[in-house]
Design a protein around this motif. Structure first.
Motif, PDB file in Angstrom:
ATOM      1  N   THR A 137     184.497 -35.215  23.075  1.00 20.25           N
ATOM      2  CA  THR A 137     185.229 -36.064  22.875  1.00 20.25           C
ATOM      3  C   THR A 137     184.262 -36.759  21.376  1.00 20.25           C
ATOM      4  O   THR A 137     183.002 -37.011  21.614  1.00 20.25           O
ATOM      5  N   VAL A 166     180.484 -35.761  28.734  1.00 23.40           N
ATOM      6  CA  VAL A 166     179.652 -36.300  30.505  1.00 23.40           C
ATOM      7  C   VAL A 166     179.789 -34.589  30.385  1.00 23.40           C
ATOM      8  O   VAL A 166     180.292 -33.900  30.883  1.00 23.40           O
ATOM      9  N   ARG A 181     189.878 -36.411  36.881  1.00 27.72           N
ATOM     10  CA  ARG A 181     191.192 -35.754  36.090  1.00 27.72           C
ATOM     11  C   ARG A 181     192.566 -36.029  35.590  1.00 27.72           C
ATOM     12  O   ARG A 181     192.653 -36.320  36.510  1.00 27.72           O
ATOM     13  N   GLY A 206     193.726 -35.557  29.730  1.00 23.73           N
ATOM     14  CA  GLY A 206     192.096 -36.701  28.893  1.00 23.73           C
ATOM     15  C   GLY A 206     191.202 -36.828  31.075  1.00 23.73           C
ATOM     16  O   GLY A 206     191.763 -36.707  32.144  1.00 23.73           O
ATOM     17  N   LYS A 207     190.209 -37.558  30.953  1.00 27.37           N
ATOM     18  CA  LYS A 207     189.446 -37.943  31.821  1.00 27.37           C
ATOM     19  C   LYS A 207     189.313 -39.522  31.609  1.00 27.37           C
ATOM     20  O   LYS A 207     189.337 -40.219  31.220  1.00 27.37           O
ATOM     21  N   GLY A 225     189.679 -35.016  20.643  1.00 25.63           N
ATOM     22  CA  GLY A 225     188.627 -33.981  21.841  1.00 25.63           C
ATOM     23  C   GLY A 225     188.985 -33.143  21.606  1.00 25.63           C
ATOM     24  O   GLY A 225     189.897 -31.773  20.646  1.00 25.63           O
ATOM     25  N   ARG A 236     195.187 -35.413  34.691  1.00 25.52           N
ATOM     26  CA  ARG A 236     196.029 -34.630  35.262  1.00 25.52           C
ATOM     27  C   ARG A 236     195.942 -33.931  36.669  1.00 25.52           C
ATOM     28  O   ARG A 236     196.788 -33.877  37.321  1.00 25.52           O
ATOM     29  N   GLY A 293     195.580 -31.209  28.550  1.00 28.65           N
ATOM     30  CA  GLY A 293     194.290 -32.536  28.266  1.00 28.65           C
ATOM     31  C   GLY A 293     195.098 -33.935  28.188  1.00 28.65           C
ATOM     32  O   GLY A 293     195.516 -34.930  27.392  1.00 28.65           O
ATOM     33  N   ARG A 323     190.325 -27.939  27.133  1.00 36.96           N
ATOM     34  CA  ARG A 323     190.476 -26.947  27.804  1.00 36.96           C
ATOM     35  C   ARG A 323     191.751 -26.438  26.974  1.00 36.96           C
ATOM     36  O   ARG A 323     192.770 -25.269  26.655  1.00 36.96           O
ATOM     37  N   GLN A 324     192.608 -28.145  26.086  1.00 38.40           N
ATOM     38  CA  GLN A 324     193.664 -27.489  25.704  1.00 38.40           C
ATOM     39  C   GLN A 324     193.235 -27.241  24.575  1.00 38.40           C
ATOM     40  O   GLN A 324     192.727 -27.393  23.671  1.00 38.40           O
TER      41      GLN A 324
HETATM   42  N1  LIG Z   1     182.956 -32.877  30.157  1.00 37.54           N
HETATM   43  C1  LIG Z   1     183.673 -33.796  29.425  1.00 37.54           C
HETATM   44  N2  LIG Z   1     182.737 -34.919  28.514  1.00 37.54           N
HETATM   45  C2  LIG Z   1     183.944 -35.862  27.465  1.00 37.54           C
HETATM   46  N3  LIG Z   1     184.645 -35.450  27.374  1.00 37.54           N
HETATM   47  C3  LIG Z   1     185.656 -34.379  27.695  1.00 37.54           C
HETATM   48  C4  LIG Z   1     185.535 -33.818  28.919  1.00 37.54           C
HETATM   49  N4  LIG Z   1     185.849 -32.707  28.638  1.00 37.54           N
HETATM   50  C5  LIG Z   1     187.208 -33.341  28.670  1.00 37.54           C
HETATM   51  N5  LIG Z   1     187.460 -34.540  27.746  1.00 37.54           N
HETATM   52  C6  LIG Z   1     188.298 -34.540  26.813  1.00 37.54           C
HETATM   53  O1  LIG Z   1     189.319 -34.920  27.446  1.00 37.54           O
HETATM   54  C7  LIG Z   1     190.238 -34.748  26.713  1.00 37.54           C
HETATM   55  C8  LIG Z   1     191.086 -33.513  27.901  1.00 37.54           C
HETATM   56  O2  LIG Z   1     190.587 -32.380  28.625  1.00 37.54           O
HETATM   57  P1  LIG Z   1     190.917 -31.251  28.579  1.00 37.54           P
HETATM   58  O3  LIG Z   1     189.855 -30.015  28.700  1.00 37.54           O
HETATM   59  O4  LIG Z   1     191.618 -30.930  27.230  1.00 37.54           O
HETATM   60  O5  LIG Z   1     192.314 -31.330  29.670  1.00 37.54           O
HETATM   61  P2  LIG Z   1     192.798 -31.819  30.961  1.00 37.54           P
HETATM   62  O6  LIG Z   1     192.425 -33.446  30.365  1.00 37.54           O
HETATM   63  O7  LIG Z   1     193.556 -31.681  31.317  1.00 37.54           O
HETATM   64  O8  LIG Z   1     191.463 -30.787  31.329  1.00 37.54           O
HETATM   65  C9  LIG Z   1     189.111 -33.565  25.232  1.00 37.54           C
HETATM   66  O9  LIG Z   1     190.168 -33.632  24.478  1.00 37.54           O
HETATM   67  C10 LIG Z   1     188.451 -34.513  25.697  1.00 37.54           C
HETATM   68  O10 LIG Z   1     188.749 -35.522  24.505  1.00 37.54           O
END
Ligand SMILES: Nc1ncnc2c1ncn2[C@@H]1O[C@H](COP(=O)(O)OP(=O)(O)O)[C@@H](O)[C@H]1O
Ligand SMILES: Nc1ncnc2c1ncn2[C@@H]1O[C@H](COP(=O)(O)OP(=O)(O)O)[C@@H](O)[C@H]1O
Ligand SMILES: Nc1ncnc2c1ncn2[C@@H]1O[C@H](COP(=O)(O)OP(=O)(O)O)[C@@H](O)[C@H]1O
Lengths: 112, 438, 438, 438, 112, 112
Positions: F29, F64, F101, A89-90, A35, F103, A87, A38-39
């Motif tokens: 991702t 996404v 999200r 996730g979603k 992934g 988190r 980090g 933001r992390q």
């Molecule tokens: N727009 C997106 N589309 C697909 N996967 C995403 C998207 N944004 C984040 N992810 C996935 O979610 C993970 C976590 O996202 P991140 O921005 O690091 O932190 P948080 O989940 O806290 O917002 C990423 O490492 C990536 O795998």
């Protein structure tokens, strides 16, 4: 039916699986993914060459559930996968038009 | 390997004194213990190369190149062994008559005349064992170079390069230093190959990098070592095998072999700790690769000195090796900007130069009385040895650099040195060998 | 290693008898065959550690910790080698004068006085070779402990622990048993390190587990070995290297070395088969890890007895090793609930105790006439040797346990023993070294 | 191993001449150098098997079978060691009285009577060392067969097969050729096991393939080697270990060991280059597996000849090995259609036959004066030796083929040879051992 | 266009690919996944520690096809992947709104 | 919201990631996949046994994004992943009904 996909931290996998079976989800499919978000990644150094490794190991869970189960599944995942740190996730939900169980040929909700 | 074998109360000596009737004068006296040690040392040095060096390098490349990198050491072993047996040994280790300053003769080509004979450098060991022992040095030296151009050279070009480099660079240089040539005659000391092996391979490596250019994506793409477990196995086998390399170079089983082994182990350990410490301070973390590289730097640097210096000096040499090779591989390389894939020059070349000079400082007759009672190195009071050593370094570096450059240019003109850009991107395992690791 | 070297028709003896003029009285008589064997045994024992033990352990951890686990054996090799050369060997293997029951002197610090000398335990081998051989034992003993706290200790704390443990536990214990100290004087027998190496490391491992606590997720998460191919390579190198460990401890090339080698091989094979059979019956399948662990258990258990017992007794010891270590690692550990990551106590500690006691049962003057014609073990009619062995076991276990606990507590107070929970979850490869296997 | 040990100016000889008082007549004269070399050779041959052969094979199977394949070599080592010690050595290497043409006696069962003794074939080495050295040959021969039925045999059936095959095939054949039996008496020459080891294992492998049938999906599914890095490590360890196998078979440290080592290295290198060249021309790419297989083919083929021929002849043998084994493994196998998973017959069987015949051509008294001054092979003028060699090949091939077939049929009837189809599809690692590589 | 995803047993991959090309599917994308469902996992034992490995190796096939091809594709997969034993897997169908071929920029059905 | 999936050549990953962040995509991702299509595979030979390896290593990127970003994202991917040779890969767009999200529990566009 819906496909609920969740990208989570790898060490949360067992907890999320347990939470999902807890709310009646009977099957799921998991893949190892990397992934970017933001992390921030790690810096690796090899004999003076620095690499910012921006991709972090994550796990993707996919479950197909009846429309009625979607909310519960999302909740279960969110609770179990939550650490509160960047980090985590979603979760994404997409529509599923048809499902078939290969073994029996059953389709629709019966196939899940 | 220019040395007198220090053996205390040597049984052979006393037997000869008391048993003149056995016509000892004409027949060489083989010592089974010395021979056993040389047989084993031969095994150890070959093991340094396969699988040692093969894995050391294979772990550091990207996964798509792991087989192509590892197989180089095997293919070179096969090729060099044949060439060594056919002409190499003879040209390096026999008397060349009028040309002896430069090159030997063909009197031992195809192993002719080995039976019942011993070589002057190892009078208690059958000459066929000595030939085999030297074969393993001839194998590993070109194989070391391969780290410099990893991930981009054609297999065919690599084979041509290795064969030509062996005959036109390794063989003469070995003759100059060990086989009766002008550098040995000038008093240049090289116990187990700081000049002949490490400096020589390191300079060739640098020339290869400069001639061949950088890998596609160098400095931009992620090129981190794909599996340092392989590199750790490789380093370990290099370390244990190096006892065959350095202690075997005593060419006999006894105290001098013990000194060489102890010095080797102390220098390697010290250099590993020093590299680790520098990295810990400079980068915040001691890397696995750093610890391993430090050990190899220590091993390379002590090589020319292993059988000449006292163990406390080996420790000092270890400190120097860790610090200087770190600087060369991490700081200098990045400043100069050449792409020495696996740091052959920074580790072997720089270590070889450093160690060869430090021989001039620390060599002592207490360990190895090569000057028949006269002082040997600076610690004995003979500062001039440092200049002699510098002379050896310069002569070999210049010759090797020029000759390597010529060989590369000829091959490039004839068949080309590099794979295509597409092959490099695809990976050499499938592109060159049609195989891959799953 | 307390033993008389059985050599039939020793050439040295006859030479001395006939050649008094060579002033043989003052100069030690080096035997090239004995020296060759000790040089090789040194190589083999180092190879047991790197890459043997490194891989044995690395294969059993989770993938995120593989490099951090493997590099411990390398870093310990470097650290211990330097400490051993600087003071360790001297304190362990020289005469400590008034304190000799407890500790040696500093007379051999920094390798002083090695040249031209032999050690009393190996009179036909240069002392620098003996120092090197013993260095490899000093290296592997602390490295074995590292399996107990794998996957959770800080690298800095590990290095401090290893250095302090070497100086304050290994060195005195080696002196007590082999270097002239009170246990050797009391007649405690330990051919190649059942007490000094395996029991010692095993007890220290147990204390480490208890002080440091379990891994995060222990008992809940999937912590299966990530790659038993590495463990299989490691076990194999331990096995072949153990011939250097046990047969090398004869400190000469001859029949005693042969006995030790045969006993080692028979015990390892038997224990592997026994562990396999028990598991097959109890679990329905013979696991690869079980066969490998059984072999290591057999090797550890025969170690103190290798040069004292007849080969049929080695077979009996192998059976005991397979069964008892299985019970300790599989049944007992789960009942007591400590987290000995890689079963150091269950295999090495329990094997070391078991073997050391069985020496008292099976040691015989037919193999090694250590008591100058008097009966040695129970089979010779001297049941008291079992008590002597128990005395040795108890003394070392108690001392090692207490000293290890103190060292750990001091380090914990000073810099902390464990990584943070987040680092442990992330994996030690990236957290401690900034590297990872792809 | 039928040979006179060529030693020039042997120190023992001269000592005996001058020291009659030591009652040298009754006590064997152990040579520490010879013994050291045999101790090391034992280590090397065991290392060929674990981890050498284990990895050589493990890298070539599919990932789901890697542990099950690798552990076979370990389990066989344990099983055979015990059987060898209990009865195998005795039956193979003692005088069987009236039955001596066929089999030895039980006089050395359980290692009885080893102390203070030497074997007639190695008069300067303690017999327990000779037993151990021979044990490693007994271990590796059945382990080689395992490559033929890889990925489909039950572990239990494998263990039964290995035990029975050792006792009923290996032991008598070893006795016939080396232990005093009818083939040795007929003048059949086999220096280090071309007949006893390679031909024997190769024929057994072929019978196994034919009896057991093909793997599920053979010829349709993707069955490419999953990790040739493992195979490369394995080949390398086979190569370096083979020096213990062939040069160790001189059973003494000296010029003959040197000849065997040189011949081994030259033949392996030549065969690797030849296989590489053929594949390069025929397929457009030199594969890594091809280079490695060529080396092993060369090693197997030179084995019977290593201590009988001159090094130029070793080169010729290497050329023949590369070409003929390539043809057998690549062309012939596909034409005949049997599934020899890892080409045991094509490499070891064919190589063993080829080498054993070429002994008849190239053996010369200049290297090994086995016929007391009379011509040995065709090059010496004795063409009849080729017929003698063919007689040995035929006798062993027929006996081994029939006996192996009977053993397999009995096991199949009793417990079944193959895993179920589901287990085969699932993979043997989890199905047989409940483990897997992540 | 639809995305047909199938989770199948790994050793069935080649048969399914052949079946799909047989009905005119010209491209597919495969990933290694781990599945959790009715099929029970294996027990692994390591020196007395037992692990129930509930995730089993599966293979996920993804094909994007024209609406008209969906039925044929499902049928082909079901037939080829069928063993009749638990764990044969599932087929899911989800809608696809757009498809682009990177090489040419073609879109829609032409991109498949 | 839409899920944009792209199957590309592995060595193009870094370029595509940079292109996407350039148009404001903040997360993605990635998974390693094997692709089968027009691009023909390699022949591997092992001691005379030939295998046509029809599956080639590819990388799948999933993002996404808000409906408004879809076009820009497709364009960015296509440009960055393009080599013009067969096997460059595909881009598919599917609808997403919900995003969370983990988190923070935020949902919809805020979750991206
Ligand atoms: N727009 C997106 N589309 C697909 N996967 C995403 C998207 N944004 C984040 N992810 C996935 O979610 C993970 C976590 O996202 P991140 O921005 O690091 O932190 P948080 O989940 O806290 O917002 C990423 O490492 C990536 O795998
Ligand atoms: N609801 C679901 N969502 C996603 N994947 C599922 C779901 N149910 C099952 N699977 C996948 O299908 C595979 C087979 O399912 P399983 O219940 O074991 O047997 P069967 O296919 O015979 O019903 C699982 O391993 C899992 O990968
Ligand atoms: N219909 C499809 N469904 C899913 N993935 C496909 C489809 N067609 C192609 N792919 C994927 O796209 C990759 C490239 O397709 P290919 O036909 O080889 O070349 P091109 O992209 O140039 O058309 C394939 O390897 C496969 O992973």
């Amino acid at each position: 039916m819906k496909l609920v996909s969740a990208i989570i931290k790898p060490f949360k996998l067992d907890e999320v699986r347990d939470a999902l079976t807890g709310v009646g989800v009977s099957g799921l499919t998991v893949s190892e993914v990397k992934g970017f978000g933001r992390q921030k990644g790690q810096t690796e150094i090899y004999r003076g060459a620095e690499y910012l490794v921006s991709f972090l190991p994550k796990v993707k869970i996919e479950i197909v559930v009846d429309d009625s189960q979607v909310e519960r599944a999302i909740e279960a995942i969110q609770k179990a996968a939550h650490t509160g740190k960047i980090g985590d996730g979603k979760i994404f939900v997409t529509p599923v038009e048809q499902a078939v169980r290969i073994r029996t040929g059953e389709s629709g909700s019966n196939a899940l | 390997m220019h040395k007198t074998v220090l053996r205390i109360g040597a049984p052979l000596a006393c037997m000869l004194a008391f048993v003149p009737a056995v016509s000892a004068a004409d027949k060489p006296q083989i010592d089974t213990g010395d021979t056993a040690w040389l047989l084993v040392a031969t095994v150890l040095v070959l093991m340094m190369n396969i699988p040692g060096l093969a894995l050391f390098y294979a772990g550091m490349v990207r996964k798509k190149n792991v087989l192509a990198t590892a197989v180089q050491a095997v293919a070179v072993a096969a090729l060099v062994t044949v060439l060594w047996f056919v002409v190499g040994y003879s040209l390096a280790f026999t008397d060349g008559g009028g040309l002896n300053g430069i090159i030997g003769s063909l009197s031992r080509a195809f192993g002719k005349g080995l039976l019942g004979s011993v070589h002057d450098l190892a009078k208690t060991v059958p000459e066929n064992v000595f030939l085999m022992y030297q074969a393993t040095f001839a194998v590993i030296t070109p194989a070391i170079i391969a780290g410099a151009f990893a991930e981009r050279m054609k297999f065919s070009a690599m084979m041509w390069f290795m064969g030509l480099w062996l005959l036109f660079v390794y063989v003469p240089v070995a003759h100059w230093v060990w086989g009766g040539g002008f550098l040995g005659a000038a008093g240049v000391l090289d116990f187990a190959g700081g000049l002949v092996v490490h400096l020589n391979a390191g300079i060739a490596a640098l020339v290869c990098c400069l001639v061949m250019g950088k890998r596609v994506g160098y400095g931009q793409e992620y090129m981190a070592p794909h599996n340092l477990v392989l590199t750790l196995i490789g380093t370990s086998l290099l370390w244990v095998g190096w006892f065959g390399f350095n202690a075997g170079s005593a060419l006999a089983s006894g105290e001098l072999a013990g000194s060489a082994m102890l010095n080797t182990h102390v220098a390697a350990s010290t250099a590993a700790l020093v590299w680790m410490a520098i990295e810990w301070v400079a980068r915040g973390k001691p890397s696995v690769l750093g610890i391993l590289t430090g050990a190899v730097a220590g091993l390379g640097t002590i090589t020319p000195a292993a059988g000449y210096v006292e163990p406390w000096a080996a420790m000092v040499i270890g400190v120097a090796a860790g610090a200087v090779c770190y600087w060369a591989s991490v700081v200098l390389k990045n400043q100069l900007g050449y792409d020495d894939s696996l740091d052959v020059f920074g580790v072997h070349g720089v270590g070889g130069i450093l160690g060869s000079i430090l021989v001039g400082v620390f060599a002592t007759r207490a360990i190895n009385d090569v000057a028949k009672g006269q002082p040997v190195g600076l610690v004995d009071g003979n500062g001039g040895q440092i200049l002699t050593q510098l002379y050896g370094v310069a002569a070999i570096a210049i010759f090797c650099g020029v000759a390597t450059w010529i060989i590369l240019k000829i091959i490039d003109a004839a068949i080309g040195l590099r794979v295509t850009r597409d092959e490099e991107v695809e990976g050499l395992d499938t592109a060159l060998h049609g195989e891959r690791v799953q």
